[in-house]
Design a protein around this motif. Structure first.
Motif, short mmCIF file in Angstrom:
data_model
loop_
_atom_site.label_atom_id
_atom_site.label_comp_id
_atom_site.label_asym_id
_atom_site.label_seq_id
_atom_site.Cartn_x
_atom_site.Cartn_y
_atom_site.Cartn_z
N THR A 100 0.86 -1.18 0.00
CA THR A 100 0.00 0.00 0.00
C THR A 100 0.90 1.23 0.00
O THR A 100 1.75 1.37 0.89
N ILE A 101 0.72 2.10 -0.98
CA ILE A 101 1.47 3.36 -1.05
C ILE A 101 0.50 4.49 -0.71
O ILE A 101 -0.56 4.62 -1.32
N TYR A 102 0.89 5.29 0.26
CA TYR A 102 0.01 6.32 0.80
C TYR A 102 0.33 7.70 0.23
O TYR A 102 1.41 7.94 -0.32
N ASP A 103 -0.64 8.60 0.41
CA ASP A 103 -0.49 10.01 0.05
C ASP A 103 -0.21 10.20 -1.45
O ASP A 103 0.54 11.09 -1.84
N VAL A 104 -0.83 9.37 -2.27
CA VAL A 104 -0.73 9.51 -3.72
C VAL A 104 -1.96 10.27 -4.20
O VAL A 104 -3.08 9.73 -4.18
N GLN A 105 -1.77 11.50 -4.57
CA GLN A 105 -2.90 12.34 -4.95
C GLN A 105 -3.61 11.78 -6.18
O GLN A 105 -3.00 11.14 -7.03
N ASP A 106 -4.91 12.04 -6.24
CA ASP A 106 -5.78 11.60 -7.34
C ASP A 106 -5.97 10.09 -7.37
O ASP A 106 -6.49 9.56 -8.36
N SER A 107 -5.54 9.40 -6.32
CA SER A 107 -5.84 7.97 -6.21
C SER A 107 -7.01 7.79 -5.26
O SER A 107 -7.44 8.74 -4.60
N GLU A 108 -7.52 6.57 -5.17
CA GLU A 108 -8.74 6.36 -4.39
C GLU A 108 -8.52 6.55 -2.89
O GLU A 108 -7.41 6.37 -2.39
N GLU A 109 -9.57 6.90 -2.22
CA GLU A 109 -9.52 7.10 -0.77
C GLU A 109 -9.99 5.84 -0.06
O GLU A 109 -10.95 5.20 -0.49
N LEU A 110 -9.30 5.49 1.00
CA LEU A 110 -9.69 4.31 1.77
C LEU A 110 -10.98 4.58 2.53
O LEU A 110 -11.22 5.71 2.97
N PRO A 111 -11.82 3.57 2.71
CA PRO A 111 -13.08 3.74 3.45
C PRO A 111 -12.84 3.74 4.95
O PRO A 111 -13.28 2.86 5.68
N VAL A 112 -12.11 4.74 5.43
CA VAL A 112 -11.72 4.76 6.83
C VAL A 112 -11.88 6.16 7.40
O VAL A 112 -11.59 7.16 6.73
N ASN A 113 -12.38 6.24 8.62
CA ASN A 113 -12.44 7.48 9.38
C ASN A 113 -12.24 7.14 10.86
O ASN A 113 -11.90 6.00 11.20
N PHE A 114 -12.46 8.11 11.72
CA PHE A 114 -12.19 7.91 13.15
C PHE A 114 -13.02 6.78 13.74
O PHE A 114 -12.59 6.09 14.66
N PHE A 115 -14.21 6.57 13.19
CA PHE A 115 -15.13 5.57 13.75
C PHE A 115 -15.04 4.22 13.04
O PHE A 115 -15.80 3.31 13.35
N THR A 116 -14.12 4.07 12.09
CA THR A 116 -14.01 2.83 11.32
C THR A 116 -13.23 1.79 12.12
O THR A 116 -12.09 2.04 12.53
N TRP A 117 -13.83 0.62 12.32
CA TRP A 117 -13.16 -0.45 13.05
C TRP A 117 -12.69 -1.56 12.12
O TRP A 117 -11.83 -2.35 12.49
N THR A 118 -13.24 -1.61 10.93
CA THR A 118 -12.80 -2.60 9.95
C THR A 118 -13.26 -2.17 8.56
O THR A 118 -14.26 -1.46 8.43
N TYR A 119 -12.50 -2.54 7.56
CA TYR A 119 -12.94 -2.36 6.19
C TYR A 119 -12.28 -3.43 5.32
O TYR A 119 -11.31 -4.07 5.73
N GLU A 120 -12.84 -3.62 4.14
CA GLU A 120 -12.34 -4.64 3.21
C GLU A 120 -11.92 -3.96 1.90
O GLU A 120 -12.62 -3.09 1.40
N LYS A 121 -10.76 -4.37 1.38
CA LYS A 121 -10.26 -3.76 0.15
C LYS A 121 -9.66 -4.83 -0.76
O LYS A 121 -8.90 -5.68 -0.31
#
Length: 216
Positions: A100-121
């Motif tokens: 996973t490469i982070y902070d790549v502009q114009d790429s998709e955003e992860l489905p995560v925020n402060f209240f996210t406890w799990t997500y699938e990708k």
């Protein structure tokens, strides 16, 4: 001073019992004895804190409320560190590392925020996931499954695959830095890689980013 039951000394007492039980009935792999090295010191430290609390705080109700608060904060911190993302990898793949490469502009955003406890990708066919999120916003724990549903968490006779964190570092391209995390997929229950493997991986990641030319 009359020593009274409190949330901390009750929990510490249970930890001591679990530690002793694990040491006596450690199982074929001996994992239970690890409780003596991890749970028992925590329990002893907790009992010392509780003893000091009972000596200095005269009100039992106040002490009880304070310890409930301490236990709640520690419990929340533990659960917070257990937030888990699930990666779905292709059944047939030609990559050894999931990245996973982070902070790549114009790429998709992860489905995560402060209240996210799990997500699938779902991981792309090349094993490299690009996201505009920063690394410190992602969930700390990782699980992996194949598209057909095979789990890489526990190797067994049916699924001879496992994975482990290989690197968390930074790559730099044209003056811009990108955080990345890499997990190695391996067979036989062991995760094998060298520092040269990581260097080669980082060179491949740099070449890939240069090809797609992410926005600055």
């Amino acid at each position: 001073m009359k020593y009274k039951p409190t949330p901390i000394n009750i929990i510490c007492g249970l930890l001591i019992i679990v530690s002793i039980y694990g040491a006596i009935f450690s199982g074929p792999m001996g994992f239970g004895i690890l409780g003596l090295f991890y749970l028992l010191p925590v329990a002893v430290f907790g009992l010392l804190l509780d003893y000091l609390g009972q000596k200095t705080i005269k009100s039992y109700l106040r002490l009880f409320a304070i310890e409930i608060g301490v236990v709640a904060v520690i419990s929340f911190g533990f659960v917070w560190q257990e937030r888990t993302k699930t990666y779905i990898i292709p059944d047939q793949r030609d990559f050894e590392f999931v990245v996973t490469i982070y902070d790549v502009q114009d790429s998709e955003e992860l489905p995560v925020n402060f209240f996210t406890w799990t997500y699938e990708k779902e991981i792309p066919e090349n094993g490299i996931l690009l996201t505009s999120n920063r690394i410190n916003s992602d969930l700390p724990k990782t699980e992996m499954f194949t598209k057909s549903g095979l789990s890489l968490q526990d190797r067994n006779d049916t699924v001879d695959l496992c994975f482990g964190r290989a690197s968390t570092s930074i790559i730099e391209i044209d003056g811009k830095t990108y955080d990345y995390q890499a997990w190695k997929i391996d067979k036989g229950g062991t995760i094998g890689y060298s520092s040269n493997d990581i260097k080669e991986l980082e060179e491949e990641l740099k070449k890939y980013l240069k090809r797609i030319k992410p926005s600055s």
